[in-house]
Write an enzyme that holds these catalytic residues in place. Structure first.
Site, mmCIF file in Angstrom:
data_model
loop_
_atom_site.group_PDB
_atom_site.id
_atom_site.type_symbol
_atom_site.label_atom_id
_atom_site.label_comp_id
_atom_site.label_asym_id
_atom_site.label_seq_id
_atom_site.Cartn_x
_atom_site.Cartn_y
_atom_site.Cartn_z
ATOM 1 N N TYR A 15 -3.204 99.091 30.278
ATOM 2 C CA TYR A 15 -3.092 97.754 30.546
ATOM 3 C C TYR A 15 -2.757 96.814 29.527
ATOM 4 O O TYR A 15 -2.422 95.516 29.756
ATOM 5 C CB TYR A 15 -4.495 97.104 31.382
ATOM 6 C CG TYR A 15 -5.542 97.120 30.523
ATOM 7 C CD1 TYR A 15 -5.692 96.079 29.097
ATOM 8 C CD2 TYR A 15 -6.650 97.992 30.479
ATOM 9 C CE1 TYR A 15 -6.784 96.150 28.559
ATOM 10 C CE2 TYR A 15 -7.670 97.907 29.521
ATOM 11 C CZ TYR A 15 -7.856 97.014 28.691
ATOM 12 O OH TYR A 15 -8.827 97.083 27.760
ATOM 13 N N GLU A 16 -2.823 97.237 28.351
ATOM 14 C CA GLU A 16 -2.229 96.460 27.125
ATOM 15 C C GLU A 16 -0.636 96.383 27.077
ATOM 16 O O GLU A 16 -0.297 95.653 26.474
ATOM 17 C CB GLU A 16 -2.519 96.816 25.890
ATOM 18 C CG GLU A 16 -4.221 96.809 25.636
ATOM 19 C CD GLU A 16 -4.808 97.349 24.320
ATOM 20 O OE1 GLU A 16 -4.631 96.577 23.373
ATOM 21 O OE2 GLU A 16 -5.296 98.700 24.523
ATOM 22 N N HIS A 45 -12.714 96.145 20.151
ATOM 23 C CA HIS A 45 -12.011 97.407 19.669
ATOM 24 C C HIS A 45 -11.223 97.047 18.196
ATOM 25 O O HIS A 45 -10.243 96.329 18.174
ATOM 26 C CB HIS A 45 -10.797 98.033 20.796
ATOM 27 C CG HIS A 45 -11.250 98.545 21.778
ATOM 28 N ND1 HIS A 45 -11.545 99.885 22.179
ATOM 29 C CD2 HIS A 45 -11.920 97.880 22.837
ATOM 30 C CE1 HIS A 45 -11.995 100.292 23.234
ATOM 31 N NE2 HIS A 45 -12.196 99.078 23.651
ATOM 32 N N HIS A 51 -15.945 90.749 31.086
ATOM 33 C CA HIS A 51 -15.941 91.450 30.004
ATOM 34 C C HIS A 51 -17.210 91.267 29.092
ATOM 35 O O HIS A 51 -17.606 92.130 28.352
ATOM 36 C CB HIS A 51 -14.726 91.093 29.161
ATOM 37 C CG HIS A 51 -14.493 92.228 27.937
ATOM 38 N ND1 HIS A 51 -14.261 93.292 28.249
ATOM 39 C CD2 HIS A 51 -14.398 91.986 26.597
ATOM 40 C CE1 HIS A 51 -14.263 94.061 27.161
ATOM 41 N NE2 HIS A 51 -14.045 93.193 26.114
ATOM 42 N N SER A 57 -15.774 100.907 24.138
ATOM 43 C CA SER A 57 -16.336 99.556 23.880
ATOM 44 C C SER A 57 -17.837 99.193 23.219
ATOM 45 O O SER A 57 -18.591 100.022 24.112
ATOM 46 C CB SER A 57 -16.258 98.688 25.135
ATOM 47 O OG SER A 57 -15.131 98.384 25.793
ATOM 48 N N ASN A 88 -22.068 98.014 33.898
ATOM 49 C CA ASN A 88 -22.283 96.920 34.963
ATOM 50 C C ASN A 88 -21.930 97.711 36.243
ATOM 51 O O ASN A 88 -21.669 98.713 36.182
ATOM 52 C CB ASN A 88 -21.003 95.818 34.893
ATOM 53 C CG ASN A 88 -19.604 96.499 35.012
ATOM 54 O OD1 ASN A 88 -19.199 97.011 33.793
ATOM 55 N ND2 ASN A 88 -19.149 96.574 36.212
ATOM 56 N N ALA A 96 -16.858 102.695 28.463
ATOM 57 C CA ALA A 96 -17.683 101.682 29.117
ATOM 58 C C ALA A 96 -17.274 101.943 30.569
ATOM 59 O O ALA A 96 -15.714 101.921 30.740
ATOM 60 C CB ALA A 96 -17.572 100.191 28.813
ATOM 61 N N HIS A 110 -4.926 100.931 25.613
ATOM 62 C CA HIS A 110 -5.108 101.221 26.819
ATOM 63 C C HIS A 110 -3.846 100.907 27.805
ATOM 64 O O HIS A 110 -2.993 100.053 27.166
ATOM 65 C CB HIS A 110 -6.116 100.036 27.654
ATOM 66 C CG HIS A 110 -7.530 100.032 27.035
ATOM 67 N ND1 HIS A 110 -7.952 99.569 25.721
ATOM 68 C CD2 HIS A 110 -8.651 100.491 27.477
ATOM 69 C CE1 HIS A 110 -8.868 99.809 25.341
ATOM 70 N NE2 HIS A 110 -9.511 100.425 26.496
ATOM 71 N N MET A 114 -11.164 101.990 32.838
ATOM 72 C CA MET A 114 -9.505 101.591 32.745
ATOM 73 C C MET A 114 -9.083 102.529 31.501
ATOM 74 O O MET A 114 -7.995 102.215 30.766
ATOM 75 C CB MET A 114 -9.312 100.165 32.306
ATOM 76 C CG MET A 114 -9.787 99.164 33.391
ATOM 77 S SD MET A 114 -9.772 97.473 32.869
ATOM 78 C CE MET A 114 -10.862 96.699 33.968
ATOM 79 N N SER A 115 -9.585 103.662 31.112
ATOM 80 C CA SER A 115 -9.314 104.477 29.751
ATOM 81 C C SER A 115 -9.446 105.932 30.258
ATOM 82 O O SER A 115 -9.710 106.295 31.456
ATOM 83 C CB SER A 115 -10.006 103.970 28.735
ATOM 84 O OG SER A 115 -11.420 104.094 28.836
HETATM 85 N N1 HPA Z 1 -14.482 98.529 36.172
HETATM 86 C C1 HPA Z 1 -13.355 98.882 35.540
HETATM 87 N N2 HPA Z 1 -13.661 99.352 34.114
HETATM 88 C C2 HPA Z 1 -14.696 98.603 33.797
HETATM 89 C C3 HPA Z 1 -15.776 98.291 34.330
HETATM 90 C C4 HPA Z 1 -15.614 98.233 36.031
HETATM 91 O O1 HPA Z 1 -16.508 97.470 36.434
HETATM 92 N N3 HPA Z 1 -16.708 98.215 33.552
HETATM 93 C C5 HPA Z 1 -16.419 98.560 32.422
HETATM 94 N N4 HPA Z 1 -14.987 98.983 32.386
#
Ligand code: HPA
Length: 276
Positions: free
Chosen positions: A88-89, A64, A250, A33, A238, A116, A86, A214-215
């Site tokens: 989750y997609e 993306h 996001h 990202s 974050n 990220a 991903h 998540m990747s």
């Molecule tokens: N959790 C999961 N995936 C992420 C996060 C998070 O806090 N930040 C960026 N991708």
């Protein structure tokens, strides 16, 4: 993807189209990202939208773009994925990791995966860059489940040194030479797409995780299966859930990615320049 012959045909079909349009590569980079623009650094770059690659899924996440790029960078042939897939997609992990196998067929020996991630380690801050030293798979799935593709690697691949020690050294020395602070830590993979709960983040910290995302982990497993050397770099966009008294979204992930993308790119560039 149950049938081995069909699986191989799909990987080979995608590789053939990419090779014709963009050529082969020695180094592969999956741009996470906010890092997509780095593809513009390629000299004599050629690009192909994923939609024109047979068998490729189409990336659905904002930030993306969904394009394959190949060109020259610091004298090396480099393939870059602007946009990844991903779990989750809704794609099976087989599809999520298809591009890594395509890279293998195109000649890629070194894979750099970026992402990220949320900071789990309390000493981290948003905007920090982290070298992935190891990872934890908490998605209760594995991209190698199903018939083993023997042409790529063994049924039971070793992942005890999944993140190549020499590449880790290179990342650390590149960061130092550039005056970039590079944290180090363990990346935990959860499926998403919901962010984690504060209780899950406390659990992850107890398990030894420093970052959560998540990747990346499925791609790394498939890369190691086929014997590629792997380097993983995270941008801590974050602090993970429950650490700060604020909700996660996001937009924050994208904003922090945008804020530090120049530093992240400089580090990537230093690493590519230092590859042998
Ligand atoms: N959790 C999961 N995936 C992420 C996060 C998070 O806090 N930040 C960026 N991708």
């Amino acid at each position: 993807m149950v049938d081995k012959a069909q699986a191989m045909a799909r990987i080979e079909g995608a590789a053939r189209v990419i090779e014709e349009a963009c050529g082969g590569a020695q180094v592969g980079i999956i741009l996470g990202s906010g890092l997509g623009d780095y593809a513009q650094a390629l000299q004599e770059g050629r690009a192909l939208p994923y939609g024109e690659i047979p068998g490729f899924p189409v990336s659905t996440v904002p930030g993306h773009a969904g394009k394959w790029h190949t060109g020259t960078l610091h004298g090396k042939r480099v393939a870059m994925m602007q946009g990844r897939f991903h779990y989750y997609e809704g794609y099976p992990l087989w599809d999520v990791t298809l591009p890594v196998r395509v890279m293998k067929l195109l000649g890629v020996q070194t894979l750099i995966v970026t992402n990220a991630a949320g900071g789990v380690n309390l000493s981290f801050a948003p905007g920090d860059l982290m070298l992935i030293t190891d990872s934890i798979n908490l998605a209760a799935n594995n991209p190698l489940i199903g018939p083993n593709l023997d042409a790529f690697g063994p049924r039971f691949p070793d992942v005890s040194r999944a993140y190549d020690p020499k590449l880790q050294q290179l990342a650390l020395s590149s960061a130092e030479a550039l005056g970039i602070t590079l944290r180090q830590g363990i990346y935990a993979w959860l499926t998403g797409p919901s962010f984690e709960t504060p209780a899950e983040i406390r659990m992850l910290r107890g398990l030894g995780a420093d970052a959560v995302g998540m990747s990346t982990v499925p791609e790394v497993i498939v890369a190691r299966h086929s014997g590629m050397r792997v380097l993983g770099l995270s941008c801590i966009t974050n602090m993970a859930a429950g650490i700060l008294d604020q909700p996660l979204n996001h937009e924050e992930v994208m904003e922090t990615g945008e804020r530090v993308k120049h530093t992240f790119r400089a580090l990537l560039d230093g690493v590519v320049a230092g590859l042998d």
